[in-house]
Design a protein around this motif. Structure first.
Motif, mmCIF file in Angstrom:
data_model
loop_
_atom_site.group_PDB
_atom_site.id
_atom_site.type_symbol
_atom_site.label_atom_id
_atom_site.label_comp_id
_atom_site.label_asym_id
_atom_site.label_seq_id
_atom_site.Cartn_x
_atom_site.Cartn_y
_atom_site.Cartn_z
ATOM 1 N N GLN A 52 60.942 44.999 18.767
ATOM 2 C CA GLN A 52 62.053 44.877 19.709
ATOM 3 C C GLN A 52 62.723 43.497 19.641
ATOM 4 O O GLN A 52 63.713 43.271 20.329
ATOM 5 N N SER A 53 62.196 42.614 18.840
ATOM 6 C CA SER A 53 62.759 41.260 18.739
ATOM 7 C C SER A 53 64.131 41.323 18.089
ATOM 8 O O SER A 53 64.333 42.006 17.096
ATOM 9 N N ARG A 54 65.057 40.612 18.663
ATOM 10 C CA ARG A 54 66.430 40.588 18.148
ATOM 11 C C ARG A 54 66.689 39.334 17.314
ATOM 12 O O ARG A 54 67.412 39.379 16.336
ATOM 13 N N GLU A 78 68.345 36.334 12.727
ATOM 14 C CA GLU A 78 68.703 37.528 13.478
ATOM 15 C C GLU A 78 68.211 38.745 12.714
ATOM 16 O O GLU A 78 68.351 38.851 11.499
ATOM 17 N N PRO A 80 68.922 42.501 12.635
ATOM 18 C CA PRO A 80 69.747 43.608 13.095
ATOM 19 C C PRO A 80 68.971 44.924 13.098
ATOM 20 O O PRO A 80 67.930 45.048 12.438
ATOM 21 N N THR A 81 69.485 45.882 13.827
ATOM 22 C CA THR A 81 68.784 47.169 13.950
ATOM 23 C C THR A 81 68.756 47.931 12.636
ATOM 24 O O THR A 81 67.896 48.798 12.456
#
Length: 176
Positions: A52-54, A78, A80-81
């Motif tokens: 869940q880390s962004r 970062e 990304p999903t």
């Protein structure tokens, strides 16, 4: 200081010494890739990094007292999903104390000349207001003159404020 241990051979390497070690097992255990992997695993084990880390930000601040330089480094990773890691970094280096050397004294003298010119132009504009009364405000260039003067006074105020704040800054090794 990081410690890398090769689990199969039981060899422990510490700090930078492992890079110059002739033992190939030690060099492999201390490779940047393995050290990075161990650090990421440590973040995951301690619940600092999960699915869940962004983003992860790393901030480092350094002060070199000999050269009067302060450096701020920020690395931003970062996730990304869609997967992968996008990285950005920002490095800012600046001087804390402005007026230390002879050249800095010359710069300070020129700043005083700059302030004198601004004061002169302010007095000149006030004289024009007294001479022309309300007709002074009919010329749009006079508004531009005042906009410039106000901006210059704000710059002087910010510069004086930064200098006063920097005078209170002191670094001692016991403050760490």
């Amino acid at each position: 200081m990081s410690v890398a241990t090769d689990q199969t051979q039981g060899v422990a390497c510490t700090g930078c010494k492992c890079q110059s070690d002739t033992n190939p097992i030690c060099v492999e255990a201390c490779s940047p890739g393995k050290l990075y992997g161990q650090q990421v695993q440590r973040l995951k084990d301690n619940a600092w990094l999960d699915h869940q880390s962004r983003a992860v930000m790393v901030d480092v601040a350094l002060f070199n007292q000999n050269f009067n330089l302060f450096t701020s480094f920020r690395a931003f990773f970062e996730m990304p999903t869609i997967g992968g890691i996008q990285s950005r970094y920002f490095v800012r280096t600046f001087r804390i104390h402005r007026y230390v050397s002879t050249w800095d004294a010359v710069v300070m003298g020129l700043e005083f000349v700059f302030c004198a010119f601004i004061l002169f132009y302010t007095v000149q504009e006030i004289r024009e207001i007294m001479k022309h009364k309300l007709d002074y405000f009919k010329d749009p260039w006079n508004y531009m003159d005042w906009a410039n003067l106000i901006t210059l006074y704000v710059v002087i105020g910010l510069r004086v404020g930064a200098t006063l704040i920097a005078q209170d800054f002191s670094f001692t090794s016991s403050a760490i």
